[in-house]
Scaffold this motif. Structure first.
Motif, mmCIF file in Angstrom:
data_model
loop_
_atom_site.group_PDB
_atom_site.id
_atom_site.type_symbol
_atom_site.label_atom_id
_atom_site.label_comp_id
_atom_site.label_asym_id
_atom_site.label_seq_id
_atom_site.Cartn_x
_atom_site.Cartn_y
_atom_site.Cartn_z
ATOM 1 N N ALA A 93 60.562 42.174 37.739
ATOM 2 C CA ALA A 93 59.278 41.811 38.335
ATOM 3 C C ALA A 93 58.278 42.954 38.202
ATOM 4 O O ALA A 93 57.065 42.719 38.112
ATOM 5 N N SER A 94 58.787 44.187 38.200
ATOM 6 C CA SER A 94 57.936 45.372 38.060
ATOM 7 C C SER A 94 58.406 46.165 36.845
ATOM 8 O O SER A 94 59.086 47.181 36.970
ATOM 9 N N GLN A 209 51.857 35.021 36.050
ATOM 10 C CA GLN A 209 53.059 35.844 36.152
ATOM 11 C C GLN A 209 53.068 36.952 35.100
ATOM 12 O O GLN A 209 53.393 38.107 35.393
ATOM 13 N N GLN A 213 52.988 40.994 35.810
ATOM 14 C CA GLN A 213 53.986 41.928 35.300
ATOM 15 C C GLN A 213 53.331 43.030 34.472
ATOM 16 O O GLN A 213 53.712 44.204 34.562
ATOM 17 N N HIS A 216 51.924 45.697 36.651
ATOM 18 C CA HIS A 216 52.954 46.654 37.064
ATOM 19 C C HIS A 216 53.268 47.628 35.923
ATOM 20 O O HIS A 216 53.463 48.829 36.153
#
Length: 296
Positions: A93-94, A209, A213, A216
């Motif tokens: 996710a990161s 999404q 990402q 990040h």
């Protein structure tokens, strides 16, 4: 040899129609899907393939003018990064730059590309830098266009602030609203309406999404540190009117790469869209130099 192909159709035709000549393709890169566009010259076996990596608010379709002009004498590939278009998102996710570089390596393997000239724009430069460190033998040259440096060397507070501000804007506006608000910053004041429309369209197509990402990724990355460890051929260029990755910021990236900074007049951050002739010439000259260097 002239690496700039002059298309037989009108350059004034709508970019949507022109991009249809390079329809999205799909590759299985080790169990993940990567979407991409391709232009391949009939007789380009001597030339290194050219691989184009887009930025945070963009996609493979943004490179249509490079596919047109540079695909006449070499294979040109432009990907939709993980989480963009129909490309599979990366697992974390990161994520960090190496997560994207791993997918890039798998995609090139799937397409039979063992060595290439890699061009990274903005956030794409971060992925390109990570790939260069992990796979230096696979690069004939690394060209960074308006590179984003990332915030990996900043304080944790600043990294969190930059990341959270982008994520909040995405949550508030969605891709279409983000495109309306952010796209004007991508171009110089002299950019024409066709370029502005194309930037808006590309940005409006981002997947939330994937964009999150990539935000990040930007927070974790430190491109200058990666370039300090890379000893291959590197060039860095920026538009003179780039207000996102300014010439001053790109100068620091160029110094880390031990190369002079090239400044393109009258161009903003998405210079390859608004000033395609200048950027096509720059990319073509770099790719030719990489071809020549390989033959020595």
């Amino acid at each position: 040899m002239n690496d700039i192909h002059q298309p037989a159709y009108s350059a004034a035709a709508p970019l949507e129609a022109r991009s249809a000549r390079f329809p999205a393709r799909i590759a299985d890169a080790g169990g993940v899907i990567v979407a991409y566009r391709e232009a391949t010259a009939a007789h380009a076996t001597h030339a290194l393939p050219l691989v184009l990596l887009h930025g945070l608010g963009s996609g493979a379709g943004s490179w249509v003018q490079q596919l047109e002009a540079l695909g006449g004498t070499r294979r040109v590939l432009a990907w939709d990064a993980p989480g963009y278009g129909v490309s599979t998102p990366v697992a974390p996710a990161s994520p960090r730059p190496e997560d994207y570089a791993r997918v890039l390596a798998g995609w090139l393997d799937a397409l039979g590309v063992s060595r290439c000239v890699l061009v990274g724009h903005s956030l794409g430069a971060i992925v390109a830098g990570a790939f260069a460190v992990a796979h230096p033998a696979r690069l004939g040259g690394l060209l960074l266009v308006s590179p984003a440096g990332g915030y990996g060397a900043a304080t944790q507070a600043l990294r969190d602030e930059k990341r959270d501000a982008r994520l909040a804007m995405l949550a508030e506006l969605g891709p279409a609203g983000l495109a309306q608000r952010r796209s004007p910053n991508m171009l110089s004041a002299s950019a024409d309406e066709a370029a502005r429309a194309w930037v808006r369209w590309n940005m409006s197509c981002v997947i939330p999404q994937g964009y999150a990402q990539a935000t990040h990724l930007l927070a974790h990355a430190d491109l200058a540190a990666d370039l300090a460890h890379y000893r291959g051929v590197v060039s860095v260029a920026v538009g003179a009117e780039d207000t996102i990755t300014s010439p001053a910021a790109c100068e620091r990236i160029a110094k880390a790469a031990r190369t002079p900074l090239q400044i393109v007049p009258h161009a903003g951050h998405a210079g390859y869209i608004e000033a395609p002739r200048a950027y096509n010439a720059l990319i073509a000259a770099f790719a030719r130099a990489c071809d020549a260097n390989r033959s020595h």
